[in-house]
Design a protein around this motif. Structure first.
Motif, PDB file in Angstrom:
ATOM      1  N   TYR A 304       9.640  -8.163   5.659  1.00 43.33           N
ATOM      2  CA  TYR A 304       8.263  -8.273   4.254  1.00 43.33           C
ATOM      3  C   TYR A 304       8.274 -10.006   4.345  1.00 43.33           C
ATOM      4  O   TYR A 304       8.697 -10.590   4.023  1.00 43.33           O
ATOM      5  N   GLY A 314      -1.092  -7.497  -1.035  1.00 44.78           N
ATOM      6  CA  GLY A 314      -1.299  -6.178  -0.636  1.00 44.78           C
ATOM      7  C   GLY A 314      -0.290  -4.970  -0.950  1.00 44.78           C
ATOM      8  O   GLY A 314       0.045  -5.210  -1.650  1.00 44.78           O
ATOM      9  N   ASP A 316       1.168  -2.401   2.353  1.00 42.27           N
ATOM     10  CA  ASP A 316       2.407  -3.027   2.930  1.00 42.27           C
ATOM     11  C   ASP A 316       3.259  -2.300   2.730  1.00 42.27           C
ATOM     12  O   ASP A 316       4.153  -3.252   1.545  1.00 42.27           O
ATOM     13  N   TRP A 317       3.657  -1.729   3.055  1.00 36.28           N
ATOM     14  CA  TRP A 317       5.484  -0.929   2.984  1.00 36.28           C
ATOM     15  C   TRP A 317       5.708  -0.310   3.673  1.00 36.28           C
ATOM     16  O   TRP A 317       5.437  -0.301   5.386  1.00 36.28           O
ATOM     17  N   ASP A 334       0.026   0.906   5.022  1.00 39.49           N
ATOM     18  CA  ASP A 334      -0.793   0.161   4.724  1.00 39.49           C
ATOM     19  C   ASP A 334      -1.891   0.184   4.184  1.00 39.49           C
ATOM     20  O   ASP A 334      -2.609   0.855   4.109  1.00 39.49           O
ATOM     21  N   HIS A 338      -6.639  -5.553  -0.922  1.00 35.61           N
ATOM     22  CA  HIS A 338      -5.815  -6.920  -1.539  1.00 35.61           C
ATOM     23  C   HIS A 338      -6.119  -6.826  -3.017  1.00 35.61           C
ATOM     24  O   HIS A 338      -6.465  -7.715  -3.669  1.00 35.61           O
ATOM     25  N   MET A 346      -0.376   2.011  -3.413  1.00 36.02           N
ATOM     26  CA  MET A 346       1.122   1.389  -2.472  1.00 36.02           C
ATOM     27  C   MET A 346       2.464   2.509  -2.976  1.00 36.02           C
ATOM     28  O   MET A 346       2.969   3.033  -2.358  1.00 36.02           O
ATOM     29  N   ALA A 383      -5.771   4.248   3.402  1.00 34.35           N
ATOM     30  CA  ALA A 383      -4.444   3.787   3.904  1.00 34.35           C
ATOM     31  C   ALA A 383      -4.239   4.297   5.042  1.00 34.35           C
ATOM     32  O   ALA A 383      -4.603   5.165   5.634  1.00 34.35           O
ATOM     33  N   CYS A 385      -1.032   5.352   7.685  1.00 28.88           N
ATOM     34  CA  CYS A 385       0.985   5.430   7.284  1.00 28.88           C
ATOM     35  C   CYS A 385       1.529   6.235   9.253  1.00 28.88           C
ATOM     36  O   CYS A 385       0.374   6.522   9.664  1.00 28.88           O
ATOM     37  N   HIS A 404      -2.384   4.423  11.879  1.00 25.50           N
ATOM     38  CA  HIS A 404      -1.872   3.240  11.827  1.00 25.50           C
ATOM     39  C   HIS A 404      -2.250   2.949  13.444  1.00 25.50           C
ATOM     40  O   HIS A 404      -1.794   3.670  13.931  1.00 25.50           O
ATOM     41  N   THR A 451       2.976  -3.892  10.269  1.00 29.01           N
ATOM     42  CA  THR A 451       1.597  -3.840   9.879  1.00 29.01           C
ATOM     43  C   THR A 451       1.014  -4.366  10.502  1.00 29.01           C
ATOM     44  O   THR A 451       1.365  -5.134  11.264  1.00 29.01           O
ATOM     45  N   ASP A 503      -2.741 -12.203   5.736  1.00 26.67           N
ATOM     46  CA  ASP A 503      -2.172 -10.430   5.302  1.00 26.67           C
ATOM     47  C   ASP A 503      -0.548 -10.506   5.356  1.00 26.67           C
ATOM     48  O   ASP A 503       0.028 -11.185   6.304  1.00 26.67           O
TER      49      ASP A 503
END
Length: 650
Positions: A304, A314, A316-317, A334, A338, A346, A383, A385, A404, A451, A503
């Motif tokens: 990450y 942001g 993202d995960w 994501d 932001h 998230m 989001a 995914c 995604h 992402t 990002d």
């Protein structure tokens, strides 16, 4: 000399024509200043400065008057004007306009102070020292007491000598301010450095740097301007002029005050932004998994990278969630936007995915439920995914996508493939069905979830980046067959353009090791009274085949108790599965959604002791509710000498 400064350092016009002073050493000024433009009528002189004991107030002579050339001169053309000394009110206003605009360009603390130094030297002063409070006040908390200043940066001579404090200076260049000097600073107004009551503090303020004079030359050649932010003191600025240069005047106090005020606002903004950014980063990092699970049949690695400093946090995960039957759910997502709100959303979506995964729902149902949860959070929160389930026993992969980017699969032979997954609408749109796709997941293959921050930048479109990612995976596999996951992740990150990256990046890599069929025993049993005895017999046969005779007695007892409980509630055939890894795992599944709970049986109770025995004799046990019923499982440790060898191990 900076091009956007409108004036050069020259004596203040007092009506007479003083001799031109020689340039100060290292000031960067030419030997002879260009002739000044004639001053407009009535504004050719300046008013005498105020009494140093009285803080200066607004000077009517410094108020801007009508400029005859304003209609013909663009507002941003100040930098192209000929240099003029800040001797008249108009010149001072033009100088401040250019200087404050330059200070405002600073995007962070260091750049703001650097622009201050470049704006002040050599036009207004010959040297400058900037001290900041230690620690800098942030948030709503009251600043620490007493008032402690620490040297941050200094400059002397030409513009290219503007530097930060010398290495190690922050360790010793520190002074505690008390008494009259502290009162003057907290008052928020600049003062001349020749005031007798602050002389000791001034000497200590100028002492740290050997190249600076131990004390200012005679006359008013030092101005100390507080950096007073929106609500509190942030530090001080010391402006010095050499002995060969004309001394500061009262009007120069006004100029120093404006420089310090604009700098203080920039420092305050930078500190506040840095404080909020650190909170947001900490918030996001706490919502990401602290470690990846160690599951049989698959190896995992992740990366990450937060966004660049100029961008906000942001959403993202990534996640890896163990499922019943040694399966694992691989997730990447994501949240659009932001902000701290994106990070908070998230966290909520990731928690929802974990809850839905615990119910062992199919991927398309997980995304459907996640979409409904996102709509409850607000229609403005969307989001993307991707949710995948890997089964190491069947060596199959089940994937569903919600807007995604497609995953990339690196095959065992080193070829890369961008998987074709039907892309549904992003999470939060609502009313759009999702579709799962099942595909083979061969042993030795590597799946990469990521992402858009990894493949998209201002100079590269997303699909060009995806193709570059596939090529980079192939190149890494060409160098080392079946490259280690950590090395593979590092190689993938080299496609990032660090100069234009704005990002955050989430990356999850999964290496499929599979599960050898010889280490699995699987049966379906009808829910009948004699089923428990049949289950014990099958278990005994499997353990004999694996050479685990020392575990026979305990395992038969535990299997009998769990199967008996399933027979009581099941209406359809019961599934019994044994898995041999470094532990012996037994799973019993039935179609009843009622999950058993351990309780303490009373002396006269006929039941209620089965799970108590399981809890006492097994290393671990648990029950998982599924969409089709439930699974009760337990694990027993296998002694080292009875564990699978290299050929039998998964």
């Amino acid at each position: 000399m900076p091009e956007d400064l409108a004036v050069s350092a020259a004596p203040v016009d007092t009506g007479a024509a003083p001799p031109s002073p020689p340039p100060s050493p290292g000031s960067g000024r030419p030997d002879s200043a260009p002739p000044e433009d004639p001053a407009p009528p009535g504004r050719g002189t300046t008013r005498p400065g105020p009494d140093p004991a009285t803080p200066p107030g607004p000077d009517p002579a410094t108020r801007p008057g009508p400029d005859p050339d304003a209609a013909e001169r663009p507002a941003d053309d100040v930098r192209n004007e000929p240099e003029r000394a800040p001797g008249t009110p108009t010149d001072r206003l033009r100088y401040l306009e250019a200087a404050t605009r330059r200070i405002a360009r600073g995007s962070d603390l260091d750049e703001t102070l650097r622009e201050l130094c470049r704006a002040a030297i050599p036009t207004f002063a010959d040297a400058i020292l900037v001290h900041l409070r230690d620690p800098l006040p942030t948030g709503e908390r009251q600043p620490a007491e007493p008032l402690v200043l620490r040297l941050h940066s200094l400059a002397q001579g030409p513009e290219d000598s503007v530097t930060a404090a010398p290495p190690g200076a922050a360790d010793f260049v520190q002074l505690t301010v008390t008494g009259p000097f502290a009162e003057l600073l907290l008052a928020g107004r600049p003062v001349f450095g020749d005031a007798p009551e602050i002389a000791p503090a001034v000497a200590e303020l100028l002492d740290p740097v050997a190249s600076m004079p131990a004390s200012p030359p005679p006359g008013r050649r030092l101005i100390i301007a507080p950096l007073y932010g929106r609500r509190r003191l942030m530090g001080t600025v010391a402006l010095l002029r050499g002995a060969e240069r004309i001394a500061f005047t009262g009007d120069d106090l006004l100029v120093a005050s404006q420089l310090a005020t604009h700098t203080a606002f920039g420092v305050d903004k930078a500190v506040l932004y840095g404080h909020e950014a650190s909170i947001a980063d900490a918030l996001q990092l706490t919502m990401l998994p602290s470690s990846l699970p160690e599951t049989t049949g698959v190896r995992l690695a992740s990366r990450y990278l937060p966004a660049a400093e100029t961008s906000q946090v942001g959403g993202d995960w990534y996640d890896a969630i163990p499922l019943p039957g040694n399966r694992v759910a691989l997730v990447v997502g994501d949240v659009l936007g932001h902000s701290m709100t994106s990070a908070a959303i998230m966290g909520q979506l990731r928690t929802t995915v974990q809850t839905l995964a615990g119910l062992d729902l199919p991927p398309e149902e997980v995304l459907h439920q996640l979409d409904e949860q996102a709509q409850r959070l607000g229609s403005e929160h969307m989001a993307t995914c991707l949710y995948a389930v890997y089964d190491p026993i069947s060596q199959r992969l089940l994937v569903a996508d919600a807007g995604h980017l497609p995953p990339v699969l690196l095959h065992p032979d080193g070829s890369g493939e961008v998987l074709r997954i039907p892309s549904g609408a992003p999470i939060g749109v609502g009313g759009v069905p999702f579709e799962s796709v099942e595909m083979p997941a061969p042993t030795g293959a590597t799946l990469l979830l990521y992402t858009d921050g990894l493949v998209e930048s201002r100079g590269r479109d997303v699909w060009t980046g995806v193709e570059l990612l596939r090529a980079r995976l192939q190149a890494a596999a060409a160098v080392v067959a079946s490259p280690p996951l950590e090395m593979l992740c590092d190689a993938v990150l080299t496609i990032l353009d660090q100069d234009t990256r704005d990002d955050d990046v989430a990356l999850l890599a999964a290496r499929f090791d599979g599960f050898p069929p010889r280490n699995v025993a699987y049966w379906f049993l009808n829910p009948e009274p004699q089923t428990a005895g049949r289950a014990r017999q099958l278990t005994r046969r499997a353990l004999h085949r694996w050479g685990l005779d020392p575990l026979l007695g305990t395992t038969e007892l535990l299997v009998s108790e769990v199967v008996t409980n399933a027979v009581r509630y099941a209406n359809r055939p019961i599934a019994l599965r044994l898995l041999r890894t470094d532990v012996l795992r037994c799973e019993v599944g039935d179609d009843s959604p009622q999950v058993p709970r351990m309780r303490r049986a009373q002396a006269g109770d006929e039941g209620g002791r089965g799970l108590f025995l399981v809890d006492r004799l097994a290393q671990r046990w648990g029950a998982t509710r599924l969409s089709t019923g439930k699974v009760v499982w337990f694990e027993q440790p296998i002694p080292e000498e009875y564990r699978p060898n290299g050929q039998d191990a998964p």
